[in-house]
Design a protein around this motif. Sequence first.
Motif, PDB file in Angstrom:
ATOM      1  N   GLY A 274     -10.612  -5.752  -8.807  1.00  0.00           N
ATOM      2  CA  GLY A 274     -10.464  -6.150  -8.344  1.00  0.00           C
ATOM      3  C   GLY A 274     -10.527  -7.602  -8.136  1.00  0.00           C
TER       4      GLY A 274
ATOM      5  N   CYS B  60      -4.371   3.348 -11.606  1.00  0.00           N
ATOM      6  CA  CYS B  60      -2.960   3.188 -12.812  1.00  0.00           C
ATOM      7  C   CYS B  60      -3.655   3.602 -14.184  1.00  0.00           C
ATOM      8  CB  CYS B  60      -2.579   2.067 -12.150  1.00  0.00           C
ATOM      9  SG  CYS B  60      -1.305   1.549 -10.840  1.00  0.00           S
ATOM     10  N   ARG B  61      -4.902   2.875 -14.587  1.00  0.00           N
ATOM     11  CA  ARG B  61      -5.751   2.874 -15.746  1.00  0.00           C
ATOM     12  C   ARG B  61      -5.556   4.575 -16.326  1.00  0.00           C
ATOM     13  NH1 ARG B  61      -8.719  -1.497 -17.703  1.00  0.00           N
ATOM     14  NH2 ARG B  61      -7.833  -3.753 -16.779  1.00  0.00           N
TER      15      ARG B  61
ATOM     16  N   GLY C 209      -1.703  -0.181 -15.802  1.00  0.00           N
ATOM     17  CA  GLY C 209      -2.982  -0.582 -14.510  1.00  0.00           C
ATOM     18  C   GLY C 209      -1.629  -1.497 -13.176  1.00  0.00           C
ATOM     19  N   PHE C 210      -3.406  -2.027 -12.616  1.00  0.00           N
ATOM     20  CA  PHE C 210      -3.084  -2.878 -11.093  1.00  0.00           C
ATOM     21  C   PHE C 210      -2.738  -4.386 -11.379  1.00  0.00           C
ATOM     22  CE2 PHE C 210      -3.745  -4.277  -7.087  1.00  0.00           C
ATOM     23  CZ  PHE C 210      -2.246  -4.414  -6.732  1.00  0.00           C
TER      24      PHE C 210
ATOM     25  N   PHE D  50       1.415  -0.591 -11.712  1.00  0.00           N
ATOM     26  CA  PHE D  50       1.239  -0.555 -10.056  1.00  0.00           C
ATOM     27  C   PHE D  50       2.288   0.103  -9.645  1.00  0.00           C
ATOM     28  CE2 PHE D  50       1.257  -2.744  -6.052  1.00  0.00           C
ATOM     29  CZ  PHE D  50       1.017  -1.805  -5.122  1.00  0.00           C
TER      30      PHE D  50
ATOM     31  N   GLY E   5     -12.501   0.418 -13.155  1.00  0.00           N
ATOM     32  CA  GLY E   5     -10.987  -0.473 -12.436  1.00  0.00           C
ATOM     33  C   GLY E   5     -11.696  -1.931 -11.738  1.00  0.00           C
TER      34      GLY E   5
ATOM     35  N   ASP F 287      -6.796  -0.023  -9.140  1.00  0.00           N
ATOM     36  CA  ASP F 287      -6.178  -0.507 -11.210  1.00  0.00           C
ATOM     37  C   ASP F 287      -7.308   0.783 -11.430  1.00  0.00           C
ATOM     38  OD1 ASP F 287      -5.653  -2.703 -13.333  1.00  0.00           O
ATOM     39  OD2 ASP F 287      -7.719  -2.675 -12.886  1.00  0.00           O
TER      40      ASP F 287
ATOM     41  N   GLN G 184      -2.199  -9.611  -8.990  1.00  0.00           N
ATOM     42  CA  GLN G 184      -2.166  -8.405  -8.500  1.00  0.00           C
ATOM     43  C   GLN G 184      -1.782  -8.697  -7.207  1.00  0.00           C
ATOM     44  OE1 GLN G 184      -6.313  -7.502  -8.484  1.00  0.00           O
ATOM     45  NE2 GLN G 184      -6.143  -5.404  -9.582  1.00  0.00           N
TER      46      GLN G 184
ATOM     47  N   SER H 219      -4.378  -5.950 -14.345  1.00  0.00           N
ATOM     48  CA  SER H 219      -5.306  -6.527 -14.185  1.00  0.00           C
ATOM     49  C   SER H 219      -5.655  -7.184 -15.756  1.00  0.00           C
ATOM     50  CB  SER H 219      -6.229  -5.169 -13.725  1.00  0.00           C
ATOM     51  OG  SER H 219      -6.520  -4.773 -14.796  1.00  0.00           O
TER      52      SER H 219
END
Length: 456
Positions: A53, A135-136, A446-447, A142, A51, A132, A378, A449
């Motif tokens: 960020g 979610c992945r 995912g978030f 998200f 993940g 992230d 994000q 991303s």
Amino acid sequence: MTPSFTIKAVSVRTREVCLRLPFQFGSTTVTKAPEAYVEVMVEGRNGIVHGYGAQMMIPRWFDKRTHLTNEDTVKELAAVISVTKLGAPGLAGSVRQLSTALRVLAQDGMPSDCPSLATGFGPALLEMALIDAACRSEKVSFAEAARKDLFGLAEDAPSDIPASDIRAALETICPEPRIALRHTIGYNAPLTRMEAGPSTDRDDQPVTVQEVVSATGIRAFKIKLKGDVESDIDRLKQLNKIFKPLGDIVVTLDANEQYEEESLNELVRHIQVDSELSLLRSSLLFLEQPFAREVALADRERPFDIGVPIMIDESDDCDDALPQAWALGWSGTSVKSCKGVLRALLNKARTIKRQGEGLHALLSAEDLTCQPGLCWQQDTMMATCIGATHVERNGHHFAGGMQGADDTERAAFLAAHPKLYRQTSSGIRLIILNGETDITSLTGPGFSSYPFGNCV
């Protein structure tokens, strides 16, 4: 069942971002700042997953102690990230449990005089990457993960709100396809083309308020105040003249901890009665963080009654700050991913509950110079999921261009988000039409991303 994860590894790197225009943050002017990127590798029920960020390390916002330089406060944020990174591997639990453990770890690992807003920066950054990864792992967006509470918020409900209310609020999350941008007007920013004057080194992007309005159609504005009543009123009158031809607008004011209560009351009295401020007065939604964080949530005999809604921002440095603020007469708080995405979701639930009880409650979405790319995507998805119809966005104006990204990453983001980004001679910029951006491409697994993990 809430998924559980074990953190296996964390990596961090930074990119230097130079601002195309100086930006005043309270008592300091920012011309450059690093952007931190974190990658987390976790193991969960669906195996190993990564993940990502990103956050800007803005000087002297997280820590405004006067004896510190811009460089000192950036080093402090780097130290918080390092403490969080080193202590994270081996931690296990839900995303919420991991986030809580990381905050304790950072608090214990930093000097006792380090402000909570600063010690929370590293954990908030890593929390984004954990979201992230979750979610992945579950192959959901998200918004869907939040609706199902795959992060474990309700399982760890604070005392002021039942788990059932948290779940009910999260189930209402429904991201909009577009979001309006609220343009930040620094109190040293040029307002008109005449004021800006000629320049030989300008890029192809708008600089003045007039140019921003003409180029983007933006009709929502966040105005920075200086903390001096006479200067601020004069500035607001100048802006009121510029806003008049625009018709319906939205305005918020941000004092960045610059006011005392007496002087703020004087400012508000001027705004309420001055005929030269009529449009601004009718368009004003709230005034953000007028008082220093050290006194904003201090016990007092009577709640604040300023005459306009007031919101905390820098005072929102812990998960129970919003209930404290409400008890003292504040109207609500802002959400920023650098303070915590899970805190934003929790405060959404609190706000819905309070409004359902017939009480005044506001939630706004603000910016900390999020750059186009991972950080912007994000933070913007978080904003629409808490119900914001407009969000302060200044990173694309004061800096932007996806600085530090190589050609492969830039090309991947352009291809993945053709309605969101465009290539210009000064780098990748947002597509803003009638004051809004199209964010439909941010709703994949995912978030928000994608495609970052595919090109690093």
